[in-house]
Design an enzyme around this catalytic site. Structure first.
Site, PDB file in Angstrom:
ATOM      1  N   PHE A 174      84.143  47.504  81.889  1.00 40.10           N
ATOM      2  CA  PHE A 174      84.204  48.615  82.840  1.00 40.10           C
ATOM      3  C   PHE A 174      83.657  49.883  82.196  1.00 40.10           C
ATOM      4  O   PHE A 174      82.700  50.478  82.684  1.00 40.10           O
ATOM      5  CB  PHE A 174      85.637  48.833  83.330  1.00 40.10           C
ATOM      6  CG  PHE A 174      85.726  49.842  84.439  1.00 40.10           C
ATOM      7  CD1 PHE A 174      85.553  49.457  85.758  1.00 40.10           C
ATOM      8  CD2 PHE A 174      85.966  51.183  84.177  1.00 40.10           C
ATOM      9  CE1 PHE A 174      85.602  50.385  86.789  1.00 40.10           C
ATOM     10  CE2 PHE A 174      86.025  52.122  85.185  1.00 40.10           C
ATOM     11  CZ  PHE A 174      85.833  51.719  86.498  1.00 40.10           C
ATOM     12  N   ASP A 175      84.257  50.290  81.089  1.00 44.41           N
ATOM     13  CA  ASP A 175      83.787  51.479  80.366  1.00 44.41           C
ATOM     14  C   ASP A 175      83.013  51.009  79.132  1.00 44.41           C
ATOM     15  O   ASP A 175      83.506  51.055  78.014  1.00 44.41           O
ATOM     16  CB  ASP A 175      84.978  52.352  79.973  1.00 44.41           C
ATOM     17  CG  ASP A 175      84.556  53.692  79.390  1.00 44.41           C
ATOM     18  OD1 ASP A 175      83.350  54.013  79.450  1.00 44.41           O
ATOM     19  OD2 ASP A 175      85.420  54.409  78.857  1.00 44.41           O
ATOM     20  N   LYS A 176      81.793  50.566  79.354  1.00 50.01           N
ATOM     21  CA  LYS A 176      81.022  49.949  78.272  1.00 50.01           C
ATOM     22  C   LYS A 176      80.664  50.925  77.173  1.00 50.01           C
ATOM     23  O   LYS A 176      80.520  50.549  76.012  1.00 50.01           O
ATOM     24  CB  LYS A 176      79.740  49.329  78.836  1.00 50.01           C
ATOM     25  CG  LYS A 176      79.985  48.173  79.788  1.00 50.01           C
ATOM     26  CD  LYS A 176      78.698  47.538  80.239  1.00 50.01           C
ATOM     27  CE  LYS A 176      78.025  46.766  79.134  1.00 50.01           C
ATOM     28  NZ  LYS A 176      78.771  45.573  78.745  1.00 50.01           N
ATOM     29  N   ASN A 178      78.270  38.196  87.446  1.00 53.64           N
ATOM     30  CA  ASN A 178      77.418  39.178  86.772  1.00 53.64           C
ATOM     31  C   ASN A 178      76.559  38.494  85.722  1.00 53.64           C
ATOM     32  O   ASN A 178      76.932  37.466  85.161  1.00 53.64           O
ATOM     33  CB  ASN A 178      78.266  40.285  86.152  1.00 53.64           C
ATOM     34  CG  ASN A 178      78.644  39.963  84.715  1.00 53.64           C
ATOM     35  OD1 ASN A 178      77.846  40.156  83.796  1.00 53.64           O
ATOM     36  ND2 ASN A 178      79.849  39.455  84.506  1.00 53.64           N
ATOM     37  N   ASN A 234      85.192  46.519  71.924  1.00 55.44           N
ATOM     38  CA  ASN A 234      84.589  45.197  71.967  1.00 55.44           C
ATOM     39  C   ASN A 234      83.169  45.275  71.406  1.00 55.44           C
ATOM     40  O   ASN A 234      82.356  46.067  71.868  1.00 55.44           O
ATOM     41  CB  ASN A 234      84.575  44.709  73.420  1.00 55.44           C
ATOM     42  CG  ASN A 234      84.139  43.279  73.569  1.00 55.44           C
ATOM     43  OD1 ASN A 234      83.017  42.939  73.226  1.00 55.44           O
ATOM     44  ND2 ASN A 234      85.008  42.448  74.101  1.00 55.44           N
ATOM     45  N   SER A 282      79.798  35.489  75.729  1.00 49.61           N
ATOM     46  CA  SER A 282      79.050  35.834  76.933  1.00 49.61           C
ATOM     47  C   SER A 282      77.975  34.790  77.231  1.00 49.61           C
ATOM     48  O   SER A 282      77.205  34.422  76.358  1.00 49.61           O
ATOM     49  CB  SER A 282      78.380  37.202  76.759  1.00 49.61           C
ATOM     50  OG  SER A 282      77.479  37.427  77.825  1.00 49.61           O
ATOM     51  N   SER A 315      90.841  34.239  78.714  1.00 53.94           N
ATOM     52  CA  SER A 315      89.484  33.927  78.290  1.00 53.94           C
ATOM     53  C   SER A 315      88.586  34.944  78.939  1.00 53.94           C
ATOM     54  O   SER A 315      88.930  36.112  78.912  1.00 53.94           O
ATOM     55  CB  SER A 315      89.096  32.525  78.721  1.00 53.94           C
ATOM     56  OG  SER A 315      89.286  32.439  80.136  1.00 53.94           O
ATOM     57  N   GLY A 351      87.297  36.865  88.491  1.00 56.73           N
ATOM     58  CA  GLY A 351      88.115  37.088  89.674  1.00 56.73           C
ATOM     59  C   GLY A 351      89.071  35.956  89.966  1.00 56.73           C
ATOM     60  O   GLY A 351      89.328  35.084  89.125  1.00 56.73           O
ATOM     61  N   GLY A 360      91.261  36.505  86.444  1.00 54.14           N
ATOM     62  CA  GLY A 360      91.823  36.324  87.774  1.00 54.14           C
ATOM     63  C   GLY A 360      93.110  37.049  88.079  1.00 54.14           C
ATOM     64  O   GLY A 360      93.748  36.779  89.098  1.00 54.14           O
TER      65      GLY A 360
END
Length: 421
Positions: free
Chosen positions: A143-145, A190, A243, A277, A308, A332, A361
């Site tokens: 979200f806040d990369k 994404n 991260n 990723s 995960s 999700g 999720g």
């Protein structure tokens, strides 16, 4: 997977933190400046019109709030502000997903979001890695990369926020469109590919924020000294994680991660090494035993695992959605059973001896509770937050308290791994 780290070599050996774990069918990360999924970018006039709608709604809420604040106590007004975001949040669905995401990050960075003034219930508090968490609900990376809005996001009431993934050198990520909504399934696909402004920019932002907090804490301590240990870490009232990712063209992944550790560990309460990723070619090859040993020195103490992230599979009912044909990681609601089963298995394999962060999720307090019973010490959400907005955070915490009390638990700690007992 990830490993905890600190600035000195001694701390490196002692505190090498997280490894982000994932395996088929799960293997990915929310590695985009995500938000609700994407469609081809509209023309500028379209954005301007929708932007005016959002601005008008925000101004209307501010005026109404100003009129209301004089007649309500702080806690009541705070609750009203969070509830009011339910009116604004659906409007973001009218915008292109990546534009909506940037708008949301910008709003949080400028403080145009509610601030949680109500203390978290004591039953939600716990201590992990020597840090006191006021609640176990966190915001996952993606979200806040670029660490633009950490203060605003923590102020929403998250127990912890994870920024990134951050790469050593700035990179654009994959071509747009790269985020796709599956709203009826409560999901997002994404393929952003570690779009990042790079370590230097993120370090400057975190450094400036860190200095500001230290000054404020020094002033507060000198004016009202107290021996009480308050929840929080280097980021102030909440816990901050960073991260780390590798550059797409890098041939030395270990060097990329080491660079991130040396530059960002001084500002973070924990570091995450992202090797999961699906949107960065060759990244998941680092999950092999030899590669991981070379990368994070497995002989050292392991502090935790995050289980995960997104999945490249398309479980039902997503498989019937035309958007499911898009390449990328799925996040999700459809991910919940897969990720929770993996969490349960990992808790068994580790015999509950290391903290696990459960994500995938989560969109309700009951979801968070199931993760905790399955073995999670902490829980992260992302897609649920993208769809539910700020109002989801106090809602999840309230529902989680109800779940704990319903089953007779007096603390989060008592509920961790309850399904295994």
């Amino acid at each position: 997977m990830a490993g905890r780290a600190a600035t000195s070599s001694a701390k490196w050996a002692r505190e090498f933190l997280f490894r982000r774990v994932s395996s088929n069918p799960l293997g990915a990360i929310r590695n985009c400046s995500s938000g609700p999924g994407a469609s081809p970018a509209p023309k500028v006039p379209h954005f301007s019109k929708k932007g005016r709608i959002l601005t008008g709604a925000t101004i209307g809420l501010a005026i109404a709030g100003g009129a209301y604040v004089s007649t309500a106590d702080e806690a009541t007004f705070c609750g009203w502000l969070f509830s009011a975001t339910k009116v604004v949040n659906p409007l973001f669905a009218l915008l292109d997903a990546e534009f909506a995401h940037k708008l949301a990050v910008s709003a949080a960075a400028r403080g145009w979001v509610p601030r949680e003034k109500r203390p978290d219930p004591q039953i939600l508090g716990l201590e992990v890695w020597g840090r006191k968490f006021s609640n176990p609900i966190g915001l996952a990376a993606g979200f806040d990369k670029n660490a633009e809005a950490t203060e605003g996001l923590l102020a929403l009431g998250f127990g912890f926020v994870e920024v990134g993934s951050v790469t050593p050198v700035p990179q654009e990520g994959n071509p747009k469109p790269r985020i796709f909504r599956l709203r009826e399934d409560g999901a997002i696909i994404n393929r952003c590919g570690f779009n990042s402004e790079g370590i230097v920019v993120v370090a400057k932002r975190l450094g400036a924020q860190h200095g500001k907090r230290m000054l404020a804490e020094t002033s507060a301590t000198s004016s009202s000294p107290s021996d009480e240990v308050k929840p929080g870490g280097k980021s102030g009232p909440g816990i901050l994680g960073v991260n780390l990712g590798k550059n797409k063209t890098s041939e030395d992944a270990a060097a990329d991660y080491v660079q991130g550790v040396h530059n960002l560990s001084q500002y973070a309460d924990y570091l995450v090494i992202n090797v999961s990723s699906p949107n960065t070619a060759g990244l998941r090859m680092l999950q092999g035993r030899k590669q991981l040993k070379d990368l994070v020195a497995l002989a050292l103490h392991l502090d935790g695992l995050i289980i995960s992230n997104t999945t490249v599979s398309r479980p039902d009912p997503v498989s019937n959605n035309p958007v499911a044909a898009e390449t990328g990681g799925l996040s999700g609601k459809p991910l919940f059973p897969l990720s929770t089963n993996m969490l349960r298995e990992m808790y068994t394999l580790t015999r509950g001896k290391i903290p696990l962060i459960g994500c995938g999720g989560v969109s309700s307090g009951e979801d968070a509770y199931k993760k905790i019973r399955a073995g999670a010490t902490l829980v992260q959400l992302y897609t649920g937050f993208a769809y539910g907005g700020p109002a989801l955070i106090p809602q999840i915490k309230e529902e989680l308290v109800s779940c704990l009390e319903r089953d007779g638990f007096k603390s989060i700690q008592e509920a961790i791994g309850a399904d295994h007992r």
